[in-house]
Design a protein around this motif. Structure first.
Motif, PDB file in Angstrom:
ATOM      1  N   THR A 167       0.915  -1.178   0.071  1.00  0.00           N
ATOM      2  CA  THR A 167      -0.051   0.029   0.039  1.00  0.00           C
ATOM      3  C   THR A 167       1.047   1.237   0.015  1.00  0.00           C
ATOM      4  O   THR A 167       2.001   1.435   0.198  1.00  0.00           O
ATOM      5  N   ALA A 168       0.318   2.290  -0.328  1.00  0.00           N
ATOM      6  CA  ALA A 168       0.868   3.526  -0.325  1.00  0.00           C
ATOM      7  C   ALA A 168      -0.057   4.611   0.295  1.00  0.00           C
ATOM      8  O   ALA A 168      -1.175   4.584   0.124  1.00  0.00           O
ATOM      9  N   ARG A 169       0.617   5.846   1.005  1.00  0.00           N
ATOM     10  CA  ARG A 169      -0.053   6.848   1.532  1.00  0.00           C
ATOM     11  C   ARG A 169       0.515   8.000   1.030  1.00  0.00           C
ATOM     12  O   ARG A 169       1.701   8.281   0.832  1.00  0.00           O
ATOM     13  N   SER A 170      -0.375   9.184   0.831  1.00  0.00           N
ATOM     14  CA  SER A 170       0.124  10.647   0.578  1.00  0.00           C
ATOM     15  C   SER A 170      -0.088  11.161   1.824  1.00  0.00           C
ATOM     16  O   SER A 170      -1.095  11.268   2.308  1.00  0.00           O
ATOM     17  N   GLY A 227       5.997  20.982   5.222  1.00  0.00           N
ATOM     18  CA  GLY A 227       6.162  21.937   3.872  1.00  0.00           C
ATOM     19  C   GLY A 227       6.441  21.010   2.743  1.00  0.00           C
ATOM     20  O   GLY A 227       6.754  21.679   1.666  1.00  0.00           O
ATOM     21  N   GLU A 228       6.179  19.783   2.824  1.00  0.00           N
ATOM     22  CA  GLU A 228       6.323  18.890   1.691  1.00  0.00           C
ATOM     23  C   GLU A 228       5.056  17.805   1.572  1.00  0.00           C
ATOM     24  O   GLU A 228       4.510  17.698   2.342  1.00  0.00           O
ATOM     25  N   GLN A 229       5.128  17.413   0.100  1.00  0.00           N
ATOM     26  CA  GLN A 229       4.085  16.533   0.204  1.00  0.00           C
ATOM     27  C   GLN A 229       4.794  15.207  -0.264  1.00  0.00           C
ATOM     28  O   GLN A 229       5.740  14.881  -1.076  1.00  0.00           O
ATOM     29  N   LEU A 230       4.479  14.161   0.592  1.00  0.00           N
ATOM     30  CA  LEU A 230       5.229  12.894   0.481  1.00  0.00           C
ATOM     31  C   LEU A 230       4.525  11.537   0.055  1.00  0.00           C
ATOM     32  O   LEU A 230       3.391  11.694   0.442  1.00  0.00           O
ATOM     33  N   TYR A 244       5.090  13.944  -6.058  1.00  0.00           N
ATOM     34  CA  TYR A 244       4.728  14.297  -7.327  1.00  0.00           C
ATOM     35  C   TYR A 244       5.751  13.693  -8.444  1.00  0.00           C
ATOM     36  O   TYR A 244       6.731  13.787  -8.353  1.00  0.00           O
ATOM     37  N   CYS A 245       4.838  13.083  -9.362  1.00  0.00           N
ATOM     38  CA  CYS A 245       5.581  12.363 -10.357  1.00  0.00           C
ATOM     39  C   CYS A 245       6.457  13.520 -11.431  1.00  0.00           C
ATOM     40  O   CYS A 245       5.725  14.584 -11.707  1.00  0.00           O
ATOM     41  N   PRO A 246       7.708  13.386 -11.677  1.00  0.00           N
ATOM     42  CA  PRO A 246       8.484  14.479 -12.243  1.00  0.00           C
ATOM     43  C   PRO A 246       7.892  14.655 -13.898  1.00  0.00           C
ATOM     44  O   PRO A 246       8.247  15.706 -14.758  1.00  0.00           O
ATOM     45  N   HIS A 247       7.178  13.693 -14.240  1.00  0.00           N
ATOM     46  CA  HIS A 247       6.711  13.757 -15.660  1.00  0.00           C
ATOM     47  C   HIS A 247       5.870  14.827 -15.980  1.00  0.00           C
ATOM     48  O   HIS A 247       5.985  15.614 -16.521  1.00  0.00           O
ATOM     49  N   LEU A 248       4.417  14.687 -15.250  1.00  0.00           N
ATOM     50  CA  LEU A 248       3.309  15.536 -15.422  1.00  0.00           C
ATOM     51  C   LEU A 248       2.988  15.949 -14.187  1.00  0.00           C
ATOM     52  O   LEU A 248       1.609  16.565 -14.003  1.00  0.00           O
ATOM     53  N   GLY A 249       3.385  15.604 -12.952  1.00  0.00           N
ATOM     54  CA  GLY A 249       2.985  16.164 -11.631  1.00  0.00           C
ATOM     55  C   GLY A 249       1.907  15.524 -10.776  1.00  0.00           C
ATOM     56  O   GLY A 249       1.238  15.993  -9.986  1.00  0.00           O
ATOM     57  N   ALA A 250       1.588  14.218 -11.247  1.00  0.00           N
ATOM     58  CA  ALA A 250       0.628  13.473 -10.798  1.00  0.00           C
ATOM     59  C   ALA A 250       0.916  13.114  -9.397  1.00  0.00           C
ATOM     60  O   ALA A 250       2.331  12.797  -9.126  1.00  0.00           O
ATOM     61  N   ASN A 251       0.205  12.895  -8.539  1.00  0.00           N
ATOM     62  CA  ASN A 251       0.583  12.405  -7.147  1.00  0.00           C
ATOM     63  C   ASN A 251       0.724  10.790  -7.161  1.00  0.00           C
ATOM     64  O   ASN A 251      -0.141  10.015  -7.311  1.00  0.00           O
ATOM     65  N   LEU A 252       1.959  10.360  -6.902  1.00  0.00           N
ATOM     66  CA  LEU A 252       2.146   8.996  -6.970  1.00  0.00           C
ATOM     67  C   LEU A 252       1.379   7.919  -6.071  1.00  0.00           C
ATOM     68  O   LEU A 252       1.007   6.801  -6.305  1.00  0.00           O
ATOM     69  N   ALA A 253       1.050   8.691  -4.764  1.00  0.00           N
ATOM     70  CA  ALA A 253       0.211   7.838  -3.859  1.00  0.00           C
ATOM     71  C   ALA A 253      -1.212   8.088  -4.045  1.00  0.00           C
ATOM     72  O   ALA A 253      -2.000   7.275  -3.246  1.00  0.00           O
ATOM     73  N   GLY A 278       6.790  -4.402  -7.133  1.00  0.00           N
ATOM     74  CA  GLY A 278       8.116  -4.904  -6.538  1.00  0.00           C
ATOM     75  C   GLY A 278       8.438  -3.865  -5.657  1.00  0.00           C
ATOM     76  O   GLY A 278       7.879  -3.789  -4.635  1.00  0.00           O
ATOM     77  N   ASN A 279       9.502  -3.344  -5.857  1.00  0.00           N
ATOM     78  CA  ASN A 279      10.385  -2.352  -5.117  1.00  0.00           C
ATOM     79  C   ASN A 279      10.179  -0.767  -5.341  1.00  0.00           C
ATOM     80  O   ASN A 279      10.774   0.209  -5.062  1.00  0.00           O
ATOM     81  N   CYS A 280       9.034  -0.658  -6.409  1.00  0.00           N
ATOM     82  CA  CYS A 280       8.715   0.777  -6.944  1.00  0.00           C
ATOM     83  C   CYS A 280       7.351   0.954  -6.897  1.00  0.00           C
ATOM     84  O   CYS A 280       6.477   0.284  -6.289  1.00  0.00           O
ATOM     85  N   ILE A 281       7.321   2.390  -6.761  1.00  0.00           N
ATOM     86  CA  ILE A 281       5.649   2.784  -6.989  1.00  0.00           C
ATOM     87  C   ILE A 281       5.651   3.375  -8.363  1.00  0.00           C
ATOM     88  O   ILE A 281       6.274   3.996  -8.993  1.00  0.00           O
ATOM     89  N   GLU A 282       4.082   2.948  -8.623  1.00  0.00           N
ATOM     90  CA  GLU A 282       3.753   3.211 -10.160  1.00  0.00           C
ATOM     91  C   GLU A 282       3.013   4.696 -10.306  1.00  0.00           C
ATOM     92  O   GLU A 282       1.832   4.374  -9.491  1.00  0.00           O
ATOM     93  N   CYS A 283       3.329   5.400 -11.171  1.00  0.00           N
ATOM     94  CA  CYS A 283       2.448   6.655 -11.017  1.00  0.00           C
ATOM     95  C   CYS A 283       0.975   6.054 -11.791  1.00  0.00           C
ATOM     96  O   CYS A 283       1.036   5.397 -12.710  1.00  0.00           O
ATOM     97  N   PRO A 284       0.048   6.531 -11.360  1.00  0.00           N
ATOM     98  CA  PRO A 284      -1.514   6.247 -11.710  1.00  0.00           C
ATOM     99  C   PRO A 284      -1.824   6.953 -13.029  1.00  0.00           C
ATOM    100  O   PRO A 284      -2.713   6.520 -13.642  1.00  0.00           O
ATOM    101  N   PHE A 285      -0.872   8.025 -13.487  1.00  0.00           N
ATOM    102  CA  PHE A 285      -1.276   8.807 -14.884  1.00  0.00           C
ATOM    103  C   PHE A 285      -0.543   8.034 -15.909  1.00  0.00           C
ATOM    104  O   PHE A 285      -1.450   7.854 -16.883  1.00  0.00           O
ATOM    105  N   HIS A 286       0.445   7.720 -15.973  1.00  0.00           N
ATOM    106  CA  HIS A 286       1.004   7.083 -17.345  1.00  0.00           C
ATOM    107  C   HIS A 286       1.890   5.780 -17.158  1.00  0.00           C
ATOM    108  O   HIS A 286       2.460   5.387 -17.790  1.00  0.00           O
TER     109      HIS A 286
END
Length: 417
Positions: free
Chosen positions: A94-97, A102-105, A121-130, A137-145
């Protein structure tokens, strides 16, 4: 300061004091029950503000925040370790935002149990990864792309529609640890790595002490105000002297109705020497009288160890009440908004009602402090007398958690920003 609540528990072999204790324990037993851990959540504005005629509780709190002048504040986010979540709040996969410091993690746990913290925030187009992203696996996948970022170093390892992943495609990672049933993140305004580790409480790790409850509060104050109470010994008798039966509303705690019970405090605060200069200790001794007679079983010594800017280990031991610990964590969500959690662990063979009573007493005392913090102004040059020497000593010690590049707040007209 809120740490003082644990001292309000016990009685004397005398008949009157013993009867008083039995009645008090019976009342708490009826209120709390015996089996489940105590869980008490005070939402923002729920405590610490006085009512205003014609206004709801929330409206009165908002008015007080707008009218308040917070003063010339220190930097809002000191360097150190801060609680993110309890371990149980982040199951595998699971993931949590989270918004804090002063940060969004984005915080996520892999299927093998490893926890990682990255910029949300994904550096591609700014989607919130969580926010809709999944753990792969050991990665978090962006919900946008579908871009996947590795937790250990933030590097992008896969872009579903691209032939090649750019070497510079990555998100920022944050040092984190999991200890004492909590997930914590390391914050430093200049990006410096951890300079000390969060101590593990052996009895919690080995489960000799078991979880018995938790309280959570939101405090509208600068983070430094909360630990500074440890060095302000003069406030103990005035704010925390009245019995817990008087509740947490400061308008009524000094009522003559509760004068039959008195609390006497002796406290000493000192910073620790190297290599633990990031730590300090409060030794608190408490005695009490009921109907003018000394209640010996209420004699209690509490050792509270502050570790960095936002962690406190409050250890207590009593022949009658047993042994345990309250872990206090203070996490800045905004410059003047602190999330404060008290978690109690207690030895297994003591009835659950004892630690639950301790934590409830702690909560009442802590809420008395919240009313002060929510409405006070920070004074960088307070008017002090000789007996207040501990306050300046504490401020010099706490200054180590600020850096030359620590973000400072501009002068504010109120708290609604």
């Amino acid at each position: 300061s809120g740490w003082c609540g644990v001292a309000l528990l016990a009685g004397e072999p005398g008949r009157g004091a013993l009867l008083f204790l039995l009645l008090l324990l019976l009342l708490v037993l009826l209120l709390l029950g015996c089996s489940r851990p105590l869980a008490l959540r005070r939402g923002p504005g729920r405590v610490g503000y006085l009512p205003a005629p014609g206004l709801s509780r929330g409206e009165a709190a908002r008015r007080a925040r707008r009218a308040r002048r917070p003063g010339a504040l220190p930097p809002p986010f000191p360097n150190g370790w801060y609680r993110l979540l309890d371990s149980a709040q982040l199951p595998r996969g699971t993931a949590r935002s989270l918004a804090l410091l002063g940060e969004q993690l984005a915080v996520f746990r892999t299927q093998d149990g490893q926890v990682y913290v990255v910029d949300a925030y994904c550096p591609h187009l700014g989607a919130n990864l969580a926010a809709g992203g999944r753990v792969v696996g050991n990665c978090i996948e962006c919900p946008f792309h579908g871009w996947q970022f590795r937790g250990e170093d933030g590097k992008c390892t896969r872009i579903p529609y691209a032939e090649k992943v750019p070497d510079f495609a990555r998100v920022r990672t944050w040092p984190s640890c999991e200890v004492n049933g909590m997930l914590l993140v390391w914050y430093h305004c200049e990006g410096v790595g951890p300079t000390w580790a969060v101590p593990e409480q052996r009895e919690v790790a080995t489960k000799e002490w078991v979880f018995r409850g938790q309280t959570e509060h939101w405090v509208d104050a600068h983070i430094q105000e909360i630990p500074e109470n440890a060095a302000d010994t003069a406030h103990l008798a005035f704010v925390h002297g009245p019995a817990i039966l008087g509740g947490s509303d400061l308008r009524y705690t000094r009522s003559k109705l509760w004068d039959f019970m008195k609390h006497i405090w002796k406290a000493e605060w000192q910073p620790e020497p190297e290599p633990n200069e990031h730590c300090s200790r409060l030794l608190l001794q408490h005695t009490a009288t009921v109907f003018g007679k000394h209640v010996s079983l209420m004699d209690l010594t509490v050792s509270a160890r502050q570790v960095g800017p936002g962690l406190v280990f409050l250890l207590f031991e009593h022949a009658f009440l047993g042994r345990g610990i309250i872990l206090q964590t203070v996490t800045p969500l905004e410059p003047l908004l602190q999330n404060v959690v008290h978690t109690i662990y207690y030895q297994k063979n003591v009835p659950a009602i004892i630690p639950k009573f301790i934590l409830r007493a702690e909560c009442i005392q802590f809420e008395r402090d919240i009313t002060i913090w929510n409405n006070k102004q920070y004074l960088p040059k307070p008017l002090l007398v000789r007996e207040d020497v501990g306050i300046q000593k504490h401020r010099r010690w706490y200054a180590q958690f600020y850096s030359a590049k620590s973000t400072r707040l501009p002068a504010q007209q109120g708290l609604d920003w």
